[in-house]
Design a protein around this motif. Structure first.
Motif, PDB file in Angstrom:
ATOM      1  N   PRO A  13      16.831   6.928   4.504  1.00  0.00           N
ATOM      2  CA  PRO A  13      17.097   5.719   4.295  1.00  0.00           C
ATOM      3  C   PRO A  13      16.185   4.874   3.271  1.00  0.00           C
ATOM      4  N   ALA A  14      16.843   3.626   2.667  1.00  0.00           N
ATOM      5  CA  ALA A  14      16.341   2.885   1.756  1.00  0.00           C
ATOM      6  C   ALA A  14      15.030   2.067   2.528  1.00  0.00           C
ATOM      7  N   GLN A  15      14.199   1.871   1.808  1.00  0.00           N
ATOM      8  CA  GLN A  15      12.999   0.899   2.454  1.00  0.00           C
ATOM      9  C   GLN A  15      12.647  -0.124   1.384  1.00  0.00           C
ATOM     10  N   GLU A  16      12.020  -1.116   2.252  1.00  0.00           N
ATOM     11  CA  GLU A  16      11.217  -2.242   1.725  1.00  0.00           C
ATOM     12  C   GLU A  16      10.112  -1.887   1.017  1.00  0.00           C
ATOM     13  N   LYS A  17       9.964  -2.526   0.091  1.00  0.00           N
ATOM     14  CA  LYS A  17       8.889  -2.265  -1.040  1.00  0.00           C
ATOM     15  C   LYS A  17       8.282  -3.671  -1.170  1.00  0.00           C
ATOM     16  N   GLY A  18       7.001  -3.971  -1.226  1.00  0.00           N
ATOM     17  CA  GLY A  18       6.480  -5.188  -1.839  1.00  0.00           C
ATOM     18  C   GLY A  18       6.716  -6.530  -0.696  1.00  0.00           C
ATOM     19  N   ILE A  19       7.494  -6.163   0.228  1.00  0.00           N
ATOM     20  CA  ILE A  19       7.735  -7.479   0.971  1.00  0.00           C
ATOM     21  C   ILE A  19       6.608  -7.864   1.622  1.00  0.00           C
ATOM     22  N   ASP A  20       5.633  -7.147   2.462  1.00  0.00           N
ATOM     23  CA  ASP A  20       4.497  -7.286   2.964  1.00  0.00           C
ATOM     24  C   ASP A  20       3.393  -7.872   2.052  1.00  0.00           C
TER      25      ASP A  20
END
Length: 195
Positions: free
Chosen positions: A105-112
């Motif tokens: 799956p695609a992942q969130e990066k940099g959001i946190d």
């Protein structure tokens, strides 16, 4: 003077936690979304002390139109709907797609990181008096501690029956537990995949 309350939503965390807590296993991924403004209003109304909702900041990933055009359009429609209220600020970053996508799956990066930076930066700028963080991501605890150390009041929110953030060896900060009734009142049933 009535304290200005800023609610920070780690949206993917809020969405997935709600699905786990309140929806049957195997429910479609498009079900279980919540309206950020309704969530924030519930939190502010449930506070023990006065407060006026100043802003709702929503942090989430955005599907790539090249990889997921339908999901990207749906995400954009959802963002447009939520942004109709000027108090809602959306911070979106493009999802990262691994080489093995779609098997992986695609992942969130940099959001946190974006959320943590804004939580601290806006406290330093005096943009809010009370910051409420709705997330279960323990990586955000140092940002909460920093805001507390800067003299701002911090609180957290979580769905009832799920884990919550807290300072080490403490029951603080205050947690707003939103239950199934709160979730039902905050659900967003809109099908954003429909043109």
């Amino acid at each position: 003077m009535t304290p200005r309350v800023a609610v920070f939503l780690d949206y993917q965390n809020v969405h997935l936690s709600a699905r786990t807590a309140f929806l049957p296993s195997g429910s479609s991924g498009r079900h279980g979304h919540v309206d950020p403004m309704r969530v924030a209003r519930r939190i502010v109304r449930g506070r023990r002390f006065d407060g006026e909702l100043a802003t709702v900041r929503v942090y989430r990933g955005r599907p790539s139109p090249d990889h997921q055009p339908v999901a990207a359009r749906a995400s954009d429609r959802q963002a447009d709907r939520w942004s109709r209220d000027s108090r809602v600020v959306l911070v979106r970053r493009q999802l990262r797609y691994p080489k093995a996508w779609p098997a992986e799956p695609a992942q969130e990066k940099g959001i946190d990181v974006a959320l943590a930076v804004d939580l601290v930066r806006l406290a330093c700028e005096g943009a809010y008096d009370v910051g409420v963080l709705f997330s279960r991501d323990t990586d955000l605890v140092p940002a909460l501690e920093t805001v507390r150390d800067l003299g701002c009041h911090v609180e957290v929110a979580s769905w009832k029956g799920t884990s919550r953030l807290r300072f080490p060896d403490s029951q603080l900060p205050w947690c707003h537990y939103l239950d199934a009734d709160d979730y039902a009142a905050c659900r967003d049933y809109t099908d954003y995949t429909a043109a």
